[in-house]
Scaffold this motif. Structure first.
Motif, PDB file in Angstrom:
ATOM      1  N   ASN B   4    -144.364  12.914  47.540  1.00 20.36           N
ATOM      2  CA  ASN B   4    -143.361  12.209  48.333  1.00 20.36           C
ATOM      3  C   ASN B   4    -142.587  13.173  49.228  1.00 20.36           C
ATOM      4  N   ASP B   5    -143.181  14.324  49.525  1.00 18.75           N
ATOM      5  CA  ASP B   5    -142.462  15.299  50.345  1.00 18.75           C
ATOM      6  C   ASP B   5    -142.981  15.343  51.778  1.00 18.75           C
ATOM      7  N   GLY B   6    -143.787  14.349  52.164  1.00 13.63           N
ATOM      8  CA  GLY B   6    -144.285  14.299  53.530  1.00 13.63           C
ATOM      9  C   GLY B   6    -145.632  14.964  53.700  1.00 13.63           C
ATOM     10  N   PHE B   7    -146.116  15.651  52.681  1.00 12.97           N
ATOM     11  CA  PHE B   7    -147.403  16.341  52.777  1.00 12.97           C
ATOM     12  C   PHE B   7    -148.506  15.545  52.098  1.00 12.97           C
ATOM     13  N   ASP B  77    -147.428  21.120  65.542  1.00 13.52           N
ATOM     14  CA  ASP B  77    -146.887  20.659  66.810  1.00 13.52           C
ATOM     15  C   ASP B  77    -145.371  20.610  66.668  1.00 13.52           C
ATOM     16  N   GLU B  78    -144.694  21.439  67.459  1.00 14.84           N
ATOM     17  CA  GLU B  78    -143.242  21.536  67.318  1.00 14.84           C
ATOM     18  C   GLU B  78    -142.538  20.241  67.714  1.00 14.84           C
ATOM     19  N   ARG B  81    -143.385  17.722  64.900  1.00 13.23           N
ATOM     20  CA  ARG B  81    -143.136  18.326  63.586  1.00 13.23           C
ATOM     21  C   ARG B  81    -144.216  17.940  62.588  1.00 13.23           C
ATOM     22  N   LEU B 133    -149.082  17.817  57.154  1.00 14.45           N
ATOM     23  CA  LEU B 133    -147.732  17.272  57.308  1.00 14.45           C
ATOM     24  C   LEU B 133    -147.795  16.226  58.395  1.00 14.45           C
ATOM     25  N   VAL B 136    -143.357  12.590  60.345  1.00 12.08           N
ATOM     26  CA  VAL B 136    -142.371  11.757  59.659  1.00 12.08           C
ATOM     27  C   VAL B 136    -141.119  11.551  60.501  1.00 12.08           C
ATOM     28  N   THR B 141    -132.280  14.952  61.004  1.00 13.81           N
ATOM     29  CA  THR B 141    -132.463  16.186  60.251  1.00 13.81           C
ATOM     30  C   THR B 141    -132.339  17.421  61.124  1.00 13.81           C
ATOM     31  N   VAL B 142    -132.158  17.252  62.422  1.00 15.71           N
ATOM     32  CA  VAL B 142    -132.053  18.451  63.268  1.00 15.71           C
ATOM     33  C   VAL B 142    -130.664  19.062  63.166  1.00 15.71           C
TER      34      VAL B 142
END
Lengths: 142, 142
Positions: B4-7, B77-78, B81, B133, B136, B141-142
């Motif tokens: 559940n951590d996005g990965f 990809d920045e 994300r 990743l 998401v 969160t920035v």
């Protein structure tokens, strides 16, 4: 060293400037006596420490606390075969002071992935090295 | 783990496919009891070993021969994300057999920088792990 191999060594100031240009690096550490590496986003603190955020329950967090780690950042252009890399080597520590954690939480973007029970990791910039690979494009090496 | 951590964890086949898409990775090893890391270009041999080329006189070549190393490749990809990373862990060895060195020399692009007295390094793909990743983009969160 290796001054005729296409690389130019970068000084500490050049390295630190480059570290501010890329949001993602790779923390390099030892886990169960094996080399381990994990890409993470990061920022530089005011004292040039590398700061990242991860789950406090993660294997990486447990492995790096109070250990010497390396942190690598690079940017290369596949077309011109040129670019740079910087490595920061120093002691990593989990930030346990609540005030310090709060200050770091306000300082910048810290995780691309959702992090529960997050903890900050600081890496002291004891050794900062880097090198630049200039566009040499030697014919016939492909 | 950490589902559940996005990965999303990648299987070996997915990892090996991704390794063919990027020409540059980072070899992670130990030198003088400290973690070390160096970006290098590479290719996969027919048996999925990671192959790279470096100067036989380099500190890296001396440090990795007959040691277990990690080799990391990623692409992120920045903007979104998102991205992926793959780590190959296994024993590294300098290729000393002339016929094998000649075969590897014909197999692919091997060094962006000029290499004198070059030697091939093979890393056996004993453990191949990777994670994706996904985008998401959590607000705020920035």
């Amino acid at each position: 060293m290796h001054r005729n191999d296409g690389f130019r060594e970068l000084d500490r100031r050049e390295c630190l400037d480059l570290l501010t240009q890329v949001p993602l690096g790779r923390i390099v550490y030892t886990e169960n006596a094996l080399p381990a590496v994990l890409p993470v986003n990061f920022f530089l603190d005011h004292d040039q420490a590398v700061v990242l955020r991860t789950s406090g329950a993660s294997r990486m967090a447990r492995a790096v606390d109070a250990s010497v780690v390396a942190f690598e950042v690079d940017r290369f252009d596949e077309t011109t075969r040129s670019g740079w890399s910087v490595v920061v080597t120093g002691r990593a520590s989990l930030v346990t002071d609540p005030g310090e954690a709060e200050r770091l939480g306000r300082s910048g973007p810290l995780s691309w992935a959702p992090v529960e029970d997050g903890v900050h990791v600081r890496i002291e910039p004891e050794l900062v090295t880097g090198r630049l690979l200039e566009d040499v494009s030697p014919a016939g090496t492909v």
